[in-house]
Design a protein around this motif. Structure first.
Motif, PDB file in Angstrom:
ATOM      1  N   ARG A   5     125.109  12.323  73.289  1.00 41.63           N
ATOM      2  CA  ARG A   5     126.496  12.701  73.538  1.00 41.63           C
ATOM      3  C   ARG A   5     127.216  11.536  74.187  1.00 41.63           C
ATOM      4  N   ILE A   6     128.495  11.413  73.884  1.00 45.92           N
ATOM      5  CA  ILE A   6     129.316  10.358  74.470  1.00 45.92           C
ATOM      6  C   ILE A   6     130.721  10.923  74.657  1.00 45.92           C
ATOM      7  N   SER A   7     131.402  10.483  75.692  1.00 48.91           N
ATOM      8  CA  SER A   7     132.723  11.038  75.978  1.00 48.91           C
ATOM      9  C   SER A   7     133.797  10.368  75.129  1.00 48.91           C
ATOM     10  N   TYR A   8     134.944  11.034  75.027  1.00 51.36           N
ATOM     11  CA  TYR A   8     136.068  10.454  74.288  1.00 51.36           C
ATOM     12  C   TYR A   8     136.443   9.089  74.865  1.00 51.36           C
ATOM     13  N   ASP A   9     136.510   9.008  76.197  1.00 47.24           N
ATOM     14  CA  ASP A   9     136.928   7.764  76.827  1.00 47.24           C
ATOM     15  C   ASP A   9     135.932   6.635  76.549  1.00 47.24           C
ATOM     16  N   GLU A  10     134.641   6.950  76.627  1.00 44.96           N
ATOM     17  CA  GLU A  10     133.627   5.939  76.330  1.00 44.96           C
ATOM     18  C   GLU A  10     133.712   5.494  74.880  1.00 44.96           C
ATOM     19  N   MET A  11     133.910   6.443  73.969  1.00 43.62           N
ATOM     20  CA  MET A  11     133.988   6.104  72.554  1.00 43.62           C
ATOM     21  C   MET A  11     135.242   5.307  72.246  1.00 43.62           C
ATOM     22  N   LEU A  12     136.337   5.641  72.931  1.00 39.38           N
ATOM     23  CA  LEU A  12     137.567   4.877  72.762  1.00 39.38           C
ATOM     24  C   LEU A  12     137.374   3.431  73.187  1.00 39.38           C
ATOM     25  N   GLU A  13     136.698   3.236  74.311  1.00 39.68           N
ATOM     26  CA  GLU A  13     136.436   1.880  74.783  1.00 39.68           C
ATOM     27  C   GLU A  13     135.566   1.119  73.785  1.00 39.68           C
ATOM     28  N   LEU A  14     134.496   1.754  73.313  1.00 39.58           N
ATOM     29  CA  LEU A  14     133.605   1.091  72.364  1.00 39.58           C
ATOM     30  C   LEU A  14     134.313   0.798  71.044  1.00 39.58           C
ATOM     31  N   ALA A  15     135.082   1.777  70.549  1.00 36.37           N
ATOM     32  CA  ALA A  15     135.782   1.584  69.278  1.00 36.37           C
ATOM     33  C   ALA A  15     136.829   0.484  69.396  1.00 36.37           C
ATOM     34  N   SER A  16     137.563   0.472  70.504  1.00 29.93           N
ATOM     35  CA  SER A  16     138.574  -0.560  70.704  1.00 29.93           C
ATOM     36  C   SER A  16     137.947  -1.925  70.870  1.00 29.93           C
ATOM     37  N   ALA A  17     136.703  -1.938  71.370  1.00 32.32           N
ATOM     38  CA  ALA A  17     136.017  -3.207  71.613  1.00 32.32           C
ATOM     39  C   ALA A  17     135.219  -3.685  70.409  1.00 32.32           C
ATOM     40  N   GLY A  18     135.240  -2.913  69.309  1.00 28.96           N
ATOM     41  CA  GLY A  18     134.601  -3.407  68.094  1.00 28.96           C
ATOM     42  C   GLY A  18     133.514  -2.551  67.493  1.00 28.96           C
ATOM     43  N   ALA A  19     133.096  -1.461  68.163  1.00 28.26           N
ATOM     44  CA  ALA A  19     132.092  -0.590  67.562  1.00 28.26           C
ATOM     45  C   ALA A  19     132.653   0.010  66.274  1.00 28.26           C
ATOM     46  N   GLY A  20     131.957  -0.197  65.160  1.00 27.27           N
ATOM     47  CA  GLY A  20     132.533   0.129  63.865  1.00 27.27           C
ATOM     48  C   GLY A  20     132.279   1.532  63.350  1.00 27.27           C
ATOM     49  N   VAL A  21     131.515   2.356  64.079  1.00 31.71           N
ATOM     50  CA  VAL A  21     131.170   3.685  63.564  1.00 31.71           C
ATOM     51  C   VAL A  21     132.404   4.580  63.475  1.00 31.71           C
TER      52      VAL A  21
END
Length: 260
Positions: free
Chosen positions: A111-127
């Motif tokens: 599980r991952i939070s919206y905020d954590e996923m937003l940070e990862l996605a904005s930083a380049g995580a492509g999933v």
């Protein structure tokens, strides 16, 4: 294939569904979704296959949502329909702490939070793309990321993180970036706004913005953009430098970002 299993399916384009967007070329943003036709089909027992990545603007021109547009469409539809969750099937079996192709020891998060996923996605995580997560967070839509090729439980993206005591949830890298530095910007209110407004007018996203400490009434401002956006960004900077009478600008088109 669905009909052969004894179910009735119907396919709808973005325009047929009623996905209304703005008119930004190749990067349109969803403004509203009219769900009447979609709900009638679902109430009639039909399986609706919706075309993602597209919509229409107020002038009925077909628009595209840009990178991550299909995920954004799926989450937006789940939000307006009040779905319990949105399942995203992809070529990976969940969200990893970093890219497992680069770091084999990367761990899949349950599980991952919206905020954590937003940070990862904005930083380049492509999933997942950050625009789809913004929708999910705004309308509290749980997103379940799963593999199309296995029965792995995948990763749930919700309001709660996997563990509150974990200071670091992941690392991400963005390749193919460019850094632009505007030299000798007048250290006065509104100067930085002039630069950012010129870039925004080209629908270019600025990232990693840094301004050094001003000296003798001037300062340098650096920021990054996608390498594909560099030519358009430089044209915008040329206009801004003329207005502000700065010393000049420089750029480096071989930049990557690593975020933790």
């Amino acid at each position: 294939a669905i009909h052969s299993l004894g179910h009735e399916a119907i396919s709808l384009t973005g325009a047929q569904i009623g996905i209304i967007t703005d008119s930004t070329h190749t990067k349109a943003r969803i403004r509203s979704i009219a769900t009447e036709r979609l709900r009638r089909a679902l109430d009639a027992g039909k399986i609706v296959i919706a075309a993602g990545f597209q919509g229409i603007d107020e002038a009925f021109n077909i628009t595209t949502l840009g990178r991550g547009g299909s995920d954004t469409t799926a989450v937006a539809l789940a939000a307006v329909l009040g779905a319990d969750s949105c399942e995203i099937y992809t070529d990976v079996d969940g969200i990893y702490t970093t890219d497992p192709r680069i770091v084999p020891e990367a761990r899949r998060a349950r599980r991952i939070s919206y905020d954590e996923m937003l940070e990862l996605a904005s930083a380049g995580a492509g999933v997942m793309h950050n625009r789809s997560i913004e929708f999910a967070k705004k309308f509290s839509v749980p997103v379940h990321v799963r593999s199309s090729f296995s029965d792995s439980p995948g990763t749930m993206i919700t309001s709660q993180p996997e563990a509150l005591q974990m200071p670091v949830s992941g690392a991400a890298m963005v390749k193919n970036q460019a850094r632009i530095t505007v030299l000798g910007v007048p250290d006065r209110p509104g100067a930085a706004l002039t630069i950012s407004a010129k870039i925004a007018a080209k629908n270019i996203a600025m990232d990693m913005i840094v301004q050094n400490v001003g000296a003798q009434g001037h300062a340098d401002i650096s920021f990054t953009v996608s390498r594909d956006d560099l030519p358009a960004a430089l044209k915008a900077i040329e206009k801004a430098t003329t207005e502000l009478e700065v010393e000049g600008y420089s750029y480096d088109d071989e930049v990557s970002q690593i975020s933790v």
